[in-house]
Design an enzyme around this catalytic site. Sequence first.
Site, PDB file in Angstrom:
ATOM      1  N   HIS A 187      -7.250  15.392  -0.938  1.00  0.00           N
ATOM      2  CA  HIS A 187      -8.369  15.209  -2.177  1.00  0.00           C
ATOM      3  C   HIS A 187      -8.241  16.510  -3.080  1.00  0.00           C
ATOM      4  O   HIS A 187      -9.105  16.915  -3.509  1.00  0.00           O
ATOM      5  CB  HIS A 187      -9.802  15.341  -1.429  1.00  0.00           C
TER       6      HIS A 187
ATOM      7  N   ASP B 283      -8.593  16.466   5.532  1.00  0.00           N
ATOM      8  CA  ASP B 283      -8.533  15.222   6.155  1.00  0.00           C
ATOM      9  C   ASP B 283      -7.667  14.087   5.029  1.00  0.00           C
ATOM     10  O   ASP B 283      -7.615  14.579   3.936  1.00  0.00           O
ATOM     11  CB  ASP B 283      -9.961  14.692   6.316  1.00  0.00           C
ATOM     12  N   GLU B 284      -7.215  13.053   5.802  1.00  0.00           N
ATOM     13  CA  GLU B 284      -6.801  11.884   5.005  1.00  0.00           C
ATOM     14  C   GLU B 284      -5.643  12.434   3.844  1.00  0.00           C
ATOM     15  O   GLU B 284      -5.728  12.296   2.659  1.00  0.00           O
ATOM     16  CB  GLU B 284      -7.771  11.317   3.857  1.00  0.00           C
ATOM     17  N   VAL B 285      -4.672  13.333   4.591  1.00  0.00           N
ATOM     18  CA  VAL B 285      -3.714  13.842   3.976  1.00  0.00           C
ATOM     19  C   VAL B 285      -2.377  13.848   4.658  1.00  0.00           C
ATOM     20  O   VAL B 285      -2.513  14.027   5.770  1.00  0.00           O
ATOM     21  CB  VAL B 285      -3.959  15.250   3.110  1.00  0.00           C
TER      22      VAL B 285
END
EC number: 3.2.1.52
Length: 647
Positions: A242, A284-286
């Site tokens: 992000h 997260d989400e990486v």
Amino acid sequence: MLRYFWILLFSLNVSAQVSKTSRPALIPLPNKIEWGKAQFNLKSYKKIVITDAKLRGNAIVLQEYLRSKGVKIPIVSENKDKLPAIILETSSIASQEAYRLDVGPKAIQVKASGDAGMFYGIQTLKQLVGNANKIGECHIEDAPAFAWRGYMIDAGRNFMPMDLLKQQIDVMASYKLNIFHFHFTEDIAWRLESKLYPQLTNPETMIRNKGQFYTQNDLKELIAYCKARQITLIPEIDMPGHSAAFKRAMKMDMQSDSGLLIVKKIIKEFCATYDVEYLHIGADEVKITNKNFLPEVTALIEQLGKKVIGWEPGGNFTESTIRQLWMEGATKVSTNPNIKYIDSRHLYLNHMDPLESVATIFHRKIANLDKGNSVALGGIICMWPDRRVNIPQDVFTQNPVYPAMLAFAERSWKGGGLEGWQANIGLKGSAEAITFSEFENRLLVHKKLHFGNIPFPYVKQCSTTWKLYGPYENGGDLDKRLDPEFPGFDANKMKPTLTAIGGTVVLRHWWAPQVKGLLETPKENTTWYAVTQIWSDENKIQDFWIGFNNISRSYASSSPKSGTWDNRKSAVYVNNELIPPPAWKQAGMEGDLEKPLVDEGYEFREPTKIQLKKGWNKILVKLPIASFRGIDWKNPEKWMFTVVPWR
């Protein structure tokens, strides 16, 4: 300035009592409360007595509140003349957040061992004050089930001005929430000033709200504002995921060698600037391309005296990192006694419509436990307005921020709840439906008294009972007319398949089976019907909330097509008359996170106006479905309906 905000806060917290004879609608409800019969006038208490100089801050808080009620009394250190008084007393109660409160004719006594417990006792005392400044005789013993009772706001995607942030903090304080999770860096924009790297907040690096960010003084002010209200501010600098805004500003990826050096300098600047105990690093989400990134960042933050929090599932964390759970697959950490965690699974408010959110959160068993322990710290509800909003206030009209916050305040303080994740109030007559109804009554009192000028998208729904009939095979034909649509069908004579309570009923959630809808075994290519009756004392036009497609603010969902309620061809009839859908302002618009919603949700558009006749009015809702799979990932199928009088 600080004093002004305290006066504002306590002027909002007026009586939680609707008449002289009713008992106060306390939220969260104390663990133990014994009511007496007597009522006393606040003006009969002549002073605030503090037994310890350390209690003066809380005494001033109480004094300001009483002044807002027209009661001016001094703060003294002893009660020599034995006049009726409000006594704040340090006591050896086990928990720092526990308190005891007694209301009698000679004294109102609040006892606690810590500042937090005294503050919470005062919050309860405020809610006890009734009409005409009356307060009822009672004895209360109270303490929270979970140590962390939090709320998160994402101000990285959509900038939130300081006055609205403080409004949220004030509401949190009134209801004993104690963690304010502040998420301010995102792909969309980096919104915290850095003296070392001012280019991070340059307007050209931002996709939305260009040039709007928080100065170092702003964040210092928010930290102090929280501390004065027994709230811990947890800042989040998301890394290495992000972080597209960082990449635009610095012309490099965070996980590169140069990027990591810059991140470390930012962390050193941050830790030297702000008096906080924790730093949330997201993660997260990486895809982790530099396996040393998170271990090195974590080691630095801990070396600088801060504790680290990260999202789970997330990166390659150390065991010392506190995990914030965001999906069911994260439960593996709860089996590791060395890892502390916070529960945010299915606690994202942007995925819930208002009536569903309060029921879901009220029923929730945080961390799958009745109460917290040394590793299960508690929970945080999260507000992710992923989709662009036209104005900051739309976050509160398009999402159930305050209704859900009060439901979570009750659940995180009381503990308990139901196993699994429930999306409905419950079946008619069930224990969970009865318990929820009692809470709803208290919630609506608070809505009326404290949220008159603040968006509070919730209406009474426990008085609505549905008879459900089905499943009827429709063969994939969503227009197919089935038995309940024909004149010979009499719901008063036909035994329903199920009965349910609520203005919103979820048949099948898009996250089934993790989130339980009403149907135990829902089937594709079927149609269900729901029937209820509403009484009207006269012929009149009644406003209704009606909806069939709750658009999550995390998905780029498309707007309904013209002439439809949703893509399932759902329908609603009142007294056999078909109710037309709204004339959508963005009919058929393809979903795009940069295109704000304007009227797609029942909670933020004009209510549907329906002609009712005097007497009983029959409502029939048609609920067909073909496939449980949406047309694409941005348009998941949440098989549900909302039909409820708006008042």
